[in-house]
Design a protein around this motif. Structure first.
Motif, PDB file in Angstrom:
ATOM      1  N   LEU A  32       2.889  15.325  -3.777  1.00 48.04           N
ATOM      2  CA  LEU A  32       3.923  14.301  -3.614  1.00 48.04           C
ATOM      3  C   LEU A  32       3.199  12.985  -3.372  1.00 48.04           C
ATOM      4  N   ALA A  33       3.279  12.094  -4.327  1.00 52.45           N
ATOM      5  CA  ALA A  33       2.480  10.871  -4.215  1.00 52.45           C
ATOM      6  C   ALA A  33       3.070   9.778  -5.090  1.00 52.45           C
ATOM      7  N   ILE A  34       2.581   8.568  -4.901  1.00 54.59           N
ATOM      8  CA  ILE A  34       2.911   7.469  -5.792  1.00 54.59           C
ATOM      9  C   ILE A  34       2.384   7.812  -7.191  1.00 54.59           C
ATOM     10  N   THR A  35       2.962   7.194  -8.208  1.00 59.51           N
ATOM     11  CA  THR A  35       2.527   7.469  -9.576  1.00 59.51           C
ATOM     12  C   THR A  35       1.161   6.833  -9.838  1.00 59.51           C
ATOM     13  N   PRO A  36       0.417   7.327 -10.836  1.00 64.27           N
ATOM     14  CA  PRO A  36      -0.876   6.713 -11.160  1.00 64.27           C
ATOM     15  C   PRO A  36      -0.766   5.224 -11.471  1.00 64.27           C
ATOM     16  N   GLU A  37       0.303   4.811 -12.154  1.00 64.55           N
ATOM     17  CA  GLU A  37       0.482   3.383 -12.459  1.00 64.55           C
ATOM     18  C   GLU A  37       0.666   2.569 -11.176  1.00 64.55           C
ATOM     19  N   THR A  38       1.426   3.131 -10.243  1.00 62.16           N
ATOM     20  CA  THR A  38       1.626   2.464  -8.957  1.00 62.16           C
ATOM     21  C   THR A  38       0.311   2.389  -8.188  1.00 62.16           C
ATOM     22  N   ALA A  39      -0.446   3.466  -8.210  1.00 60.12           N
ATOM     23  CA  ALA A  39      -1.725   3.500  -7.504  1.00 60.12           C
ATOM     24  C   ALA A  39      -2.676   2.427  -8.029  1.00 60.12           C
ATOM     25  N   ARG A  40      -2.727   2.282  -9.331  1.00 67.69           N
ATOM     26  CA  ARG A  40      -3.625   1.280  -9.925  1.00 67.69           C
ATOM     27  C   ARG A  40      -3.148  -0.135  -9.609  1.00 67.69           C
ATOM     28  N   PHE A  41      -1.845  -0.337  -9.534  1.00 63.82           N
ATOM     29  CA  PHE A  41      -1.306  -1.645  -9.134  1.00 63.82           C
ATOM     30  C   PHE A  41      -1.749  -1.994  -7.716  1.00 63.82           C
ATOM     31  N   TYR A  42      -1.588  -1.045  -6.799  1.00 62.14           N
ATOM     32  CA  TYR A  42      -1.978  -1.308  -5.412  1.00 62.14           C
ATOM     33  C   TYR A  42      -3.488  -1.478  -5.279  1.00 62.14           C
ATOM     34  N   HIS A  43      -4.240  -0.758  -6.086  1.00 60.36           N
ATOM     35  CA  HIS A  43      -5.706  -0.907  -6.071  1.00 60.36           C
ATOM     36  C   HIS A  43      -6.086  -2.345  -6.388  1.00 60.36           C
ATOM     37  N   ARG A  44      -5.493  -2.903  -7.431  1.00 61.75           N
ATOM     38  CA  ARG A  44      -5.785  -4.296  -7.789  1.00 61.75           C
ATOM     39  C   ARG A  44      -5.280  -5.260  -6.723  1.00 61.75           C
ATOM     40  N   LEU A  45      -4.103  -4.959  -6.161  1.00 57.61           N
ATOM     41  CA  LEU A  45      -3.539  -5.819  -5.124  1.00 57.61           C
ATOM     42  C   LEU A  45      -4.441  -5.864  -3.894  1.00 57.61           C
ATOM     43  N   LEU A  46      -4.911  -4.718  -3.460  1.00 57.13           N
ATOM     44  CA  LEU A  46      -5.768  -4.654  -2.281  1.00 57.13           C
ATOM     45  C   LEU A  46      -7.078  -5.399  -2.500  1.00 57.13           C
ATOM     46  N   ARG A  47      -7.623  -5.276  -3.686  1.00 60.58           N
ATOM     47  CA  ARG A  47      -8.841  -6.031  -3.997  1.00 60.58           C
ATOM     48  C   ARG A  47      -8.561  -7.530  -4.002  1.00 60.58           C
ATOM     49  N   GLY A  48      -7.395  -7.889  -4.530  1.00 59.93           N
ATOM     50  CA  GLY A  48      -7.045  -9.301  -4.615  1.00 59.93           C
ATOM     51  C   GLY A  48      -6.890  -9.969  -3.264  1.00 59.93           C
ATOM     52  N   ILE A  49      -6.361  -9.237  -2.272  1.00 60.79           N
ATOM     53  CA  ILE A  49      -6.160  -9.833  -0.946  1.00 60.79           C
ATOM     54  C   ILE A  49      -7.342  -9.568  -0.014  1.00 60.79           C
ATOM     55  N   GLY A  50      -8.342  -8.855  -0.509  1.00 58.64           N
ATOM     56  CA  GLY A  50      -9.517  -8.560   0.322  1.00 58.64           C
ATOM     57  C   GLY A  50      -9.188  -7.710   1.530  1.00 58.64           C
ATOM     58  N   ALA A  51      -8.328  -6.733   1.363  1.00 63.57           N
ATOM     59  CA  ALA A  51      -7.878  -5.903   2.490  1.00 63.57           C
ATOM     60  C   ALA A  51      -9.031  -5.119   3.112  1.00 63.57           C
ATOM     61  N   LYS A  52      -8.957  -4.978   4.435  1.00 63.37           N
ATOM     62  CA  LYS A  52      -9.937  -4.183   5.177  1.00 63.37           C
ATOM     63  C   LYS A  52      -9.277  -3.084   6.000  1.00 63.37           C
ATOM     64  N   LYS A  53      -8.082  -3.378   6.528  1.00 63.01           N
ATOM     65  CA  LYS A  53      -7.405  -2.435   7.417  1.00 63.01           C
ATOM     66  C   LYS A  53      -6.057  -2.040   6.803  1.00 63.01           C
ATOM     67  N   ILE A  54      -5.870  -0.727   6.642  1.00 62.10           N
ATOM     68  CA  ILE A  54      -4.674  -0.204   5.984  1.00 62.10           C
ATOM     69  C   ILE A  54      -4.029   0.861   6.849  1.00 62.10           C
ATOM     70  N   LEU A  55      -2.703   0.847   6.876  1.00 60.93           N
ATOM     71  CA  LEU A  55      -1.922   1.884   7.558  1.00 60.93           C
ATOM     72  C   LEU A  55      -1.035   2.550   6.519  1.00 60.93           C
ATOM     73  N   GLU A  56      -1.044   3.886   6.515  1.00 62.30           N
ATOM     74  CA  GLU A  56      -0.230   4.637   5.567  1.00 62.30           C
ATOM     75  C   GLU A  56       0.651   5.617   6.325  1.00 62.30           C
ATOM     76  N   LEU A  57       1.944   5.610   6.002  1.00 59.02           N
ATOM     77  CA  LEU A  57       2.889   6.550   6.599  1.00 59.02           C
ATOM     78  C   LEU A  57       3.229   7.600   5.553  1.00 59.02           C
ATOM     79  N   GLY A  58       2.683   8.800   5.726  1.00 66.40           N
ATOM     80  CA  GLY A  58       2.856   9.875   4.767  1.00 66.40           C
ATOM     81  C   GLY A  58       1.587  10.082   3.962  1.00 66.40           C
ATOM     82  N   THR A  59       0.772  11.048   4.365  1.00 69.04           N
ATOM     83  CA  THR A  59      -0.537  11.260   3.735  1.00 69.04           C
ATOM     84  C   THR A  59      -0.444  12.111   2.483  1.00 69.04           C
ATOM     85  N   SER A  60       0.375  13.169   2.536  1.00 65.09           N
ATOM     86  CA  SER A  60       0.461  14.177   1.488  1.00 65.09           C
ATOM     87  C   SER A  60      -0.945  14.694   1.170  1.00 65.09           C
TER      88      SER A  60
END
Length: 201
Positions: A32-60
């Motif tokens: 149970l997870a986000i779709t691969p397309e969604t994952a790649r979108f967030y990957h680019r987004l996180l790189r774009g904002i220079g994220a260091k600290k992330i919180l995730e609710l629901g690990t699966s």
């Protein structure tokens, strides 16, 4: 990095087999997870904002956290906290994190999400939060993580549009956050529907 991508490729193959009903998997072990397309979108987004600290609710199975780890590994002091109540899913995720070589930056917290969030410091610590857990409590989750998100940080929520069975909860959720003067928010029709909310004050 190759270790992470290898594990992600394996998980994506497994997800395709499950969706095509080519493998028989008990409900507790389903991907149970986000779709691969969604994952790649967030990957680019996180790189774009220079994220260091992330919180995730629901690990699966750890699929989304692995994409996040790949995005932030090059940044100084990267850290991901992911919360999950299901021991079977935690066991699966932990094995995937170890196989990918990212266990040192991912902390799994086991328990009820509301209980854990209520005990966490209400400081603007996180650059990015993903809400992808049970939908009944999604509004309460948002209210708790907002103060933990830095100004300019992003709270992303999956399943805003699909499946239909969640729509009662998700309509309540989007109505709630759109009345909050501390954020700007909008829905992206990507994957199962993503609500992208930016804290502005």
């Amino acid at each position: 990095m190759n270790q992470i991508r290898s594990v992600l490729a394996r998980l994506e193959r497994q997800s395709l087999l499950e969706k095509a009903r080519k493998v028989d998997v008990v409900s507790e072990r389903r991907m149970l997870a986000i779709t691969p397309e969604t994952a790649r979108f967030y990957h680019r987004l996180l790189r774009g904002i220079g994220a260091k600290k992330i919180l995730e609710l629901g690990t699966s199975s750890g699929y989304s956290a692995l994409w996040f780890a790949d995005a932030i590994m090059q940044n100084a002091n990267p850290k991901i906290i992911t919360i999950e109540g299901n021991p079977t899913k935690i066991e699966m995720a932990r094995a995937n994190f170890e196989a990918a070589g990212v266990s040192h930056i991912i902390q799994i917290r086991q328990g009820q999400i509301l209980d854990i969030l209520q005990k966490m410091p209400k400081k603007p610590t996180f650059d990015f939060v993903l809400i992808d857990a049970d939908k009944e409590n999604v509004t309460e989750y948002f209210d708790l993580v907002l103060s933990m998100t830095r100004i300019g940080g992003i709270i992303a929520t999956d399943n805003v549009l699909l499946p239909r069975k969640y729509q009662k909860f998700m309509r309540k959720y989007t109505n709630h956050i759109r009345q909050n003067r501390h954020v700007v928010t909008g829905t992206i029709p990507l994957g199962y529907g993503q609500e992208i909310t930016i804290r502005i004050s």
